[in-house]
Design a protein around this motif. Sequence first.
Motif, PDB file in Angstrom:
ATOM      1  N   VAL A 117     -20.834  -3.585  10.602  1.00  0.00           N
ATOM      2  CA  VAL A 117     -19.558  -3.714  11.319  1.00  0.00           C
ATOM      3  C   VAL A 117     -19.294  -5.182  11.654  1.00  0.00           C
ATOM      4  O   VAL A 117     -18.168  -5.669  11.520  1.00  0.00           O
ATOM      5  CB  VAL A 117     -19.561  -2.851  12.597  1.00  0.00           C
ATOM      6  CG1 VAL A 117     -18.296  -3.112  13.413  1.00  0.00           C
ATOM      7  CG2 VAL A 117     -19.671  -1.375  12.248  1.00  0.00           C
ATOM      8  N   ASP A 118     -20.339  -5.889  12.095  1.00  0.00           N
ATOM      9  CA  ASP A 118     -20.180  -7.326  12.360  1.00  0.00           C
ATOM     10  C   ASP A 118     -19.693  -8.054  11.117  1.00  0.00           C
ATOM     11  O   ASP A 118     -18.815  -8.931  11.195  1.00  0.00           O
ATOM     12  CB  ASP A 118     -21.517  -7.931  12.815  1.00  0.00           C
ATOM     13  CG  ASP A 118     -21.799  -7.685  14.292  1.00  0.00           C
ATOM     14  OD1 ASP A 118     -20.976  -7.033  14.951  1.00  0.00           O
ATOM     15  OD2 ASP A 118     -22.844  -8.152  14.776  1.00  0.00           O
ATOM     16  N   ASN A 124     -20.740 -13.647  11.977  1.00  0.00           N
ATOM     17  CA  ASN A 124     -22.045 -13.938  11.391  1.00  0.00           C
ATOM     18  C   ASN A 124     -23.070 -14.139  12.510  1.00  0.00           C
ATOM     19  O   ASN A 124     -23.147 -15.221  13.102  1.00  0.00           O
ATOM     20  CB  ASN A 124     -21.960 -15.182  10.497  1.00  0.00           C
ATOM     21  CG  ASN A 124     -23.215 -15.381   9.667  1.00  0.00           C
ATOM     22  OD1 ASN A 124     -24.333 -15.104  10.104  1.00  0.00           O
ATOM     23  ND2 ASN A 124     -23.035 -15.874   8.442  1.00  0.00           N
ATOM     24  N   TRP A 125     -23.858 -13.113  12.807  1.00  0.00           N
ATOM     25  CA  TRP A 125     -24.815 -13.178  13.913  1.00  0.00           C
ATOM     26  C   TRP A 125     -25.862 -14.257  13.671  1.00  0.00           C
ATOM     27  O   TRP A 125     -26.164 -15.051  14.580  1.00  0.00           O
ATOM     28  CB  TRP A 125     -25.509 -11.831  14.101  1.00  0.00           C
ATOM     29  CG  TRP A 125     -26.367 -11.767  15.327  1.00  0.00           C
ATOM     30  CD1 TRP A 125     -26.004 -11.313  16.554  1.00  0.00           C
ATOM     31  CD2 TRP A 125     -27.731 -12.210  15.450  1.00  0.00           C
ATOM     32  NE1 TRP A 125     -27.047 -11.427  17.443  1.00  0.00           N
ATOM     33  CE2 TRP A 125     -28.126 -11.983  16.794  1.00  0.00           C
ATOM     34  CE3 TRP A 125     -28.657 -12.764  14.574  1.00  0.00           C
ATOM     35  CZ2 TRP A 125     -29.395 -12.296  17.270  1.00  0.00           C
ATOM     36  CZ3 TRP A 125     -29.924 -13.085  15.052  1.00  0.00           C
ATOM     37  CH2 TRP A 125     -30.286 -12.851  16.382  1.00  0.00           C
ATOM     38  N   TYR A 278     -25.785  -7.138  18.766  1.00  0.00           N
ATOM     39  CA  TYR A 278     -24.793  -7.384  17.720  1.00  0.00           C
ATOM     40  C   TYR A 278     -23.449  -7.666  18.400  1.00  0.00           C
ATOM     41  O   TYR A 278     -23.233  -7.297  19.553  1.00  0.00           O
ATOM     42  CB  TYR A 278     -24.674  -6.165  16.804  1.00  0.00           C
ATOM     43  CG  TYR A 278     -25.966  -5.793  16.138  1.00  0.00           C
ATOM     44  CD1 TYR A 278     -26.345  -6.361  14.923  1.00  0.00           C
ATOM     45  CD2 TYR A 278     -26.833  -4.867  16.727  1.00  0.00           C
ATOM     46  CE1 TYR A 278     -27.559  -6.027  14.309  1.00  0.00           C
ATOM     47  CE2 TYR A 278     -28.036  -4.522  16.123  1.00  0.00           C
ATOM     48  CZ  TYR A 278     -28.400  -5.108  14.920  1.00  0.00           C
ATOM     49  OH  TYR A 278     -29.594  -4.786  14.337  1.00  0.00           O
ATOM     50  N   PHE A 279     -22.541  -8.280  17.679  1.00  0.00           N
ATOM     51  CA  PHE A 279     -21.229  -8.562  18.260  1.00  0.00           C
ATOM     52  C   PHE A 279     -20.480  -7.283  18.593  1.00  0.00           C
ATOM     53  O   PHE A 279     -19.773  -7.212  19.598  1.00  0.00           O
ATOM     54  CB  PHE A 279     -20.406  -9.435  17.305  1.00  0.00           C
ATOM     55  CG  PHE A 279     -20.883 -10.855  17.217  1.00  0.00           C
ATOM     56  CD1 PHE A 279     -20.644 -11.745  18.258  1.00  0.00           C
ATOM     57  CD2 PHE A 279     -21.589 -11.310  16.108  1.00  0.00           C
ATOM     58  CE1 PHE A 279     -21.082 -13.065  18.186  1.00  0.00           C
ATOM     59  CE2 PHE A 279     -22.031 -12.624  16.025  1.00  0.00           C
ATOM     60  CZ  PHE A 279     -21.783 -13.505  17.071  1.00  0.00           C
ATOM     61  N   ILE A 280     -20.654  -6.257  17.766  1.00  0.00           N
ATOM     62  CA  ILE A 280     -19.958  -5.000  18.026  1.00  0.00           C
ATOM     63  C   ILE A 280     -20.469  -4.342  19.305  1.00  0.00           C
ATOM     64  O   ILE A 280     -19.714  -3.626  19.981  1.00  0.00           O
ATOM     65  CB  ILE A 280     -20.101  -4.035  16.817  1.00  0.00           C
ATOM     66  CG1 ILE A 280     -19.210  -2.799  17.011  1.00  0.00           C
ATOM     67  CG2 ILE A 280     -21.541  -3.644  16.598  1.00  0.00           C
ATOM     68  CD1 ILE A 280     -17.734  -3.090  17.189  1.00  0.00           C
ATOM     69  N   ASP A 281     -21.715  -4.611  19.671  1.00  0.00           N
ATOM     70  CA  ASP A 281     -22.238  -4.095  20.947  1.00  0.00           C
ATOM     71  C   ASP A 281     -21.415  -4.632  22.116  1.00  0.00           C
ATOM     72  O   ASP A 281     -21.107  -3.916  23.076  1.00  0.00           O
ATOM     73  CB  ASP A 281     -23.695  -4.533  21.162  1.00  0.00           C
ATOM     74  CG  ASP A 281     -24.627  -4.081  20.067  1.00  0.00           C
ATOM     75  OD1 ASP A 281     -24.260  -3.174  19.306  1.00  0.00           O
ATOM     76  OD2 ASP A 281     -25.734  -4.647  19.976  1.00  0.00           O
TER      77      ASP A 281
END
Length: 316
Positions: A117-118, A124-125, A278-281
Amino acid sequence: MMDRVMRNEGFVFAVLNAYRFSEILRLWIAIAIVAAVDLVWLRAAGMTMVIDPTQAIAFCAAALLSFVYTRLRPDRRIAELATALAQIIAFTVVGAILSYLTITAKFPLVDSQLAGVDTLLRLNWLAFFEWVEVRPIIKAVLAVAYHSCMLQVAILLVWLSACGRFERMREFVWLFVTSLLVILPISWRLPAASAWVYFGVVERVDAYHLIDFNALRSGEMTRISLTHVNGLITFPSFHAALATILIYASRGVKMLFPLYLVLNLLMLAATPTVGGHYFIDIIAGAGIVLCLACLRQLRWGVLFARWNTSPSHAAG
């Protein structure tokens, strides 16, 4: 005319007071239900827990102050603050136990899906992690912001109590409890080890939660010690949720809001690297809080709509 105004104001005060007490009661009921689920689950899983004496003393002290200054020596500022602290301490404990128990369900990890999803969001984590790692000052600032959350909670509650902003304090506690009530079942069904694990950087960070996380999934951990609990929730991020709550609850509070806005934006920025999210978190955690805040505002709108259509108000 003045009599009608006074009657209307008295009606509003009575309604708001009744609503306040019913909300406090509902939160205690929610805390009791989660505690009951914890006890049943612990027994079914053959697990035990060890109480943290500091938390127990803090809760008892807050509960006692709440009773004394509500019933025996009425002082609303102290009573509201003590009640809020007692509920937050209690729910933090029962919520932490439940978060540990959900890991034992051993549902398939969804790290690859979260990372996917990110990617779809073009976030880009690993690039962000590496960017922070080579900037020690920024890394240190983010770490301070990330670990400031509970201190911020204490300061905010004391400040709101001193200013007499009791509804805002109730709002904070309600959002704290309900957001975690939403996040816990989602994280139970969609567990993740963390972005640290997925991107292979565990050796470069303090992956403080992994020992407990892996021990719970393997069945090796049979005792939960509340003196050493770690945050095991990855998706949605409760740290992101709490940062959003702190910003929202401090709105309109002079001097405090600008500081909390900056500090909690930094906390949100720190959540991927310092928290392994993660960014979606972060997006999900913040989104849950915003939805709950809108829901609460709608409830208040309905309450005042009923007041506006009440016979006494219409007569005025």
